[in-house]
Design an enzyme around this catalytic site. Structure first.
Site, PDB file in Angstrom:
ATOM      1  N   HIS A 145       0.831  -1.209   0.000  1.00  0.00           N
ATOM      2  CA  HIS A 145       0.000   0.000   0.000  1.00  0.00           C
ATOM      3  C   HIS A 145       0.867   1.261   0.000  1.00  0.00           C
ATOM      4  O   HIS A 145       1.449   1.619   1.023  1.00  0.00           O
ATOM      5  CB  HIS A 145      -0.878  -0.021   1.260  1.00  0.00           C
ATOM      6  N   LEU A 185       2.289   6.665  -5.185  1.00  0.00           N
ATOM      7  CA  LEU A 185       3.443   7.188  -5.935  1.00  0.00           C
ATOM      8  C   LEU A 185       3.106   8.492  -6.669  1.00  0.00           C
ATOM      9  O   LEU A 185       3.989   9.122  -7.237  1.00  0.00           O
ATOM     10  CB  LEU A 185       3.977   6.128  -6.908  1.00  0.00           C
ATOM     11  N   ASN A 203      -5.403   6.293  -6.811  1.00  0.00           N
ATOM     12  CA  ASN A 203      -5.963   7.662  -6.720  1.00  0.00           C
ATOM     13  C   ASN A 203      -5.029   8.726  -7.297  1.00  0.00           C
ATOM     14  O   ASN A 203      -4.683   9.708  -6.652  1.00  0.00           O
ATOM     15  CB  ASN A 203      -6.365   8.003  -5.280  1.00  0.00           C
ATOM     16  N   ASP A 232      -8.864   3.194  -2.545  1.00  0.00           N
ATOM     17  CA  ASP A 232      -8.187   3.810  -1.399  1.00  0.00           C
ATOM     18  C   ASP A 232      -8.125   5.336  -1.497  1.00  0.00           C
ATOM     19  O   ASP A 232      -7.865   5.893  -2.559  1.00  0.00           O
ATOM     20  CB  ASP A 232      -6.766   3.271  -1.237  1.00  0.00           C
ATOM     21  N   HIS A 252     -10.582   0.674   2.105  1.00  0.00           N
ATOM     22  CA  HIS A 252     -10.295   1.843   2.943  1.00  0.00           C
ATOM     23  C   HIS A 252     -11.574   2.080   3.752  1.00  0.00           C
ATOM     24  O   HIS A 252     -12.574   2.540   3.218  1.00  0.00           O
ATOM     25  CB  HIS A 252      -9.958   3.022   2.014  1.00  0.00           C
ATOM     26  N   ASN A 300      -4.907   9.774   7.572  1.00  0.00           N
ATOM     27  CA  ASN A 300      -6.251   9.189   7.527  1.00  0.00           C
ATOM     28  C   ASN A 300      -6.146   7.671   7.350  1.00  0.00           C
ATOM     29  O   ASN A 300      -5.599   7.230   6.354  1.00  0.00           O
ATOM     30  CB  ASN A 300      -7.030   9.797   6.351  1.00  0.00           C
ATOM     31  N   ASP A 339       1.555   2.784   3.635  1.00  0.00           N
ATOM     32  CA  ASP A 339       0.651   3.865   3.228  1.00  0.00           C
ATOM     33  C   ASP A 339       1.468   5.141   2.957  1.00  0.00           C
ATOM     34  O   ASP A 339       1.064   6.242   3.324  1.00  0.00           O
ATOM     35  CB  ASP A 339      -0.466   4.115   4.245  1.00  0.00           C
ATOM     36  N   HIS A 344       3.605  14.368   0.388  1.00  0.00           N
ATOM     37  CA  HIS A 344       2.961  15.630   0.019  1.00  0.00           C
ATOM     38  C   HIS A 344       3.997  16.726  -0.146  1.00  0.00           C
ATOM     39  O   HIS A 344       5.062  16.686   0.472  1.00  0.00           O
ATOM     40  CB  HIS A 344       1.952  16.060   1.091  1.00  0.00           C
TER      41      HIS A 344
HETATM   42 ZN   LIG Z   1      -6.725   4.667   2.769  1.00  0.00          ZN
HETATM   43 ZN   LIG Z   2      -3.509   4.974   1.204  1.00  0.00          ZN
END
Ligand SMILES: [Zn+2]
Ligand SMILES: [Zn+2]
Length: 428
Positions: free
Chosen positions: A59, A62, A93, A151, A178, A277, A304, A308
């Site tokens: 998870h 990228l 996403n 996700d 998720h 989150n 995860d 950013h």
């Molecule tokens: Zn998630």
């Molecule tokens: Zn994630």
């Protein structure tokens, strides 16, 4: 030929570590034994160090395409290599969303061109992650998606989730969920509790996660379909999954290092690097997550990794983006907080960060065995160091662990027999 000499090997198969040399040729492990350095033209000396299967991350984000100012496949996979990950599964996403075969192929082609480690795309469950219409799962599988996930967003419509699980089961694909009930999240921005009251920030009830974990377990149980729960963060979620496993539900799950290393107290001072989150929880939840890892309720540790740009974090807390840049601290955090404290053995950590994630994603990785791809890392378990985000290979410097002193460091990373990190420097 490459030889990793004199290391203590944990191969993911044997119960006990052993001293051995590992001989690698044409991307594969060709021999594990003694005194094999002479045959090699390149030697890595692993004296006093440990040789482990390359880590596998189920998870990560990228960010390419669409958010290359946060991360791209080149920088993200260099960061992964620096953290000891040799295979990573990236979430859908991006912009555009990975919800069709052409996008899966696009991610694979960029990864072939710029990737330093192996990249396995996870495709969306619903078109555009909008939770309205299912994607063409058969095409996605054929194109090479290893799993399906929306996700970043939950699938709020239970009937759609039921259909998704049913079709995915028929296709032999895994759905990674998720778990977040958006009606319960409301405009909350951190864990609901003492700290949210102290800081005057809107809280997110733990029920927002647990209601969806319960729903997904029930749907998977009714359909006898597999489901994988992403980023487990609360005591209640751990207990729901524990009970479901006892009943024989085909549920697996992951947690991330921040859910066993940090609490909502880290948000103090309105620290946006601690905004994630699901949100960081309480010390009681941290204890439950550790217990879940120990007793096997929590199958694996994922990063995860959510890099950013500073512009997304250097804003008012409630407006800041969620996420932690996780690749480059994951192994050390897990080693320091789980192995050094006696919660897991180093062999168990290898199961949770290499072997089991590879099994769950159904990819050829996660062990050191003759004939298998030579994805290997060399780690120094005596080494203590201080995390410095300015040295991250990731474009995302957003980590609440900056300045923390950790033990256990990845020194060399080998992917398909190629040395991609040597002496803590990523060399490609
Ligand atoms: Zn998630
Ligand atoms: Zn994630």
């Amino acid at each position: 030929m490459l030889c990793i000499k004199n290391g203590t090997v944990i191969d993911g198969i044997s119960d006990v570590p052993y001293k051995a040399d590992i001989l690698i040729d044409k991307g594969k492990i060709i021999h594990i034994g003694e005194n094999m350095g002479n045959a090699a033209d390149e030697v890595i000396d692993a004296t006093d160090k440990w040789v482990l299967p390359g880590l596998v991350d189920s998870h990560c984000h990228l960010r390419e395409p669409g958010f290359e100012y946060k991360e791209d496949i080149g920088s993200g996979t260099r960061s992964a290599a620096a953290g000891g990950f040799t295979s990573v599964a990236c979430m859908a996403n991006t912009n555009p969303v990975v919800d069709n075969a052409a996008m899966v192929n696009y991610i694979k082609s960029i990864a072939r061109a710029k990737g330093v480690v192996k990249v396995y795309p996870v495709a969306a469950v619903t078109k555009g992650l909008e939770g309205q219409e299912l994607t063409e799962m058969g095409e996605l599988k054929e194109a090479g998606a290893v799993a399906l996930s929306d996700d970043g967003r939950p699938i709020m419509n239970s009937q759609l989730m039921r259909l998704a699980l049913q079709y995915a089961k028929g296709m032999g694909m895994l759905i990674i969920s998720h778990c977040e009930d958006l009606s319960l999240v409301g405009d909350g921005v951190m864990n609901d509790g003492y700290m949210s009251t102290v800081l005057g920030l809107k809280g997110i009830t733990r029920a927002a996660e647990e209601v969806m974990v319960a729903r997904d377990i029930i749907l998977a149980e009714v359909l006898d379909a597999p489901i994988h729960i992403a980023h487990v963060s609360t005591r209640g979620s751990v207990e729901l999954i524990r009970q479901a496993k006892r009943r024989g539900v085909k549920v697996t799950c992951e947690t991330a290092p921040h859910y066993f290393c940090a609490t909502d107290e880290w948000v103090d001072g309105y620290n946006t690097n601690a905004k994630v989150n699901p949100p960081l929880r309480t010390s009681d939840d941290v204890e439950a997550v550790k217990q879940g890892l120990k007793d096997g309720t929590i199958d694996i540790i994922a990063t995860d990794h959510a890099p950013h740009h500073r512009d997304d974090k250097e804003v008012e807390y409630s407006l800041a983006a969620n996420g932690i840049s996780g690749f480059e601290t994951a192994f050390s955090l897990a080693y320091t907080h789980l192995v050094e404290t006696g919660i897991l053995s180093i062999q168990e950590l290898v199961q949770k960060m290499s072997k089991r994630p590879a099994e769950i994603l159904n990819i050829d990785a996660g062990t050191i065995q003759v004939g298998k791809p030579a994805d290997v890392i060399v780690v120094d378990l005596h080494r203590t160091y201080t995390v410095d985000v300015s040295k991250f290979y990731s474009k995302g410097k957003n980590s609440p662990f900056n300045g923390c002193t950790l033990k256990g460091k990845v020194i060399h990373t080998i992917v398909d027999g190629k040395v991609v990190m040597k002496n803590e420097k990523v060399i490609i």
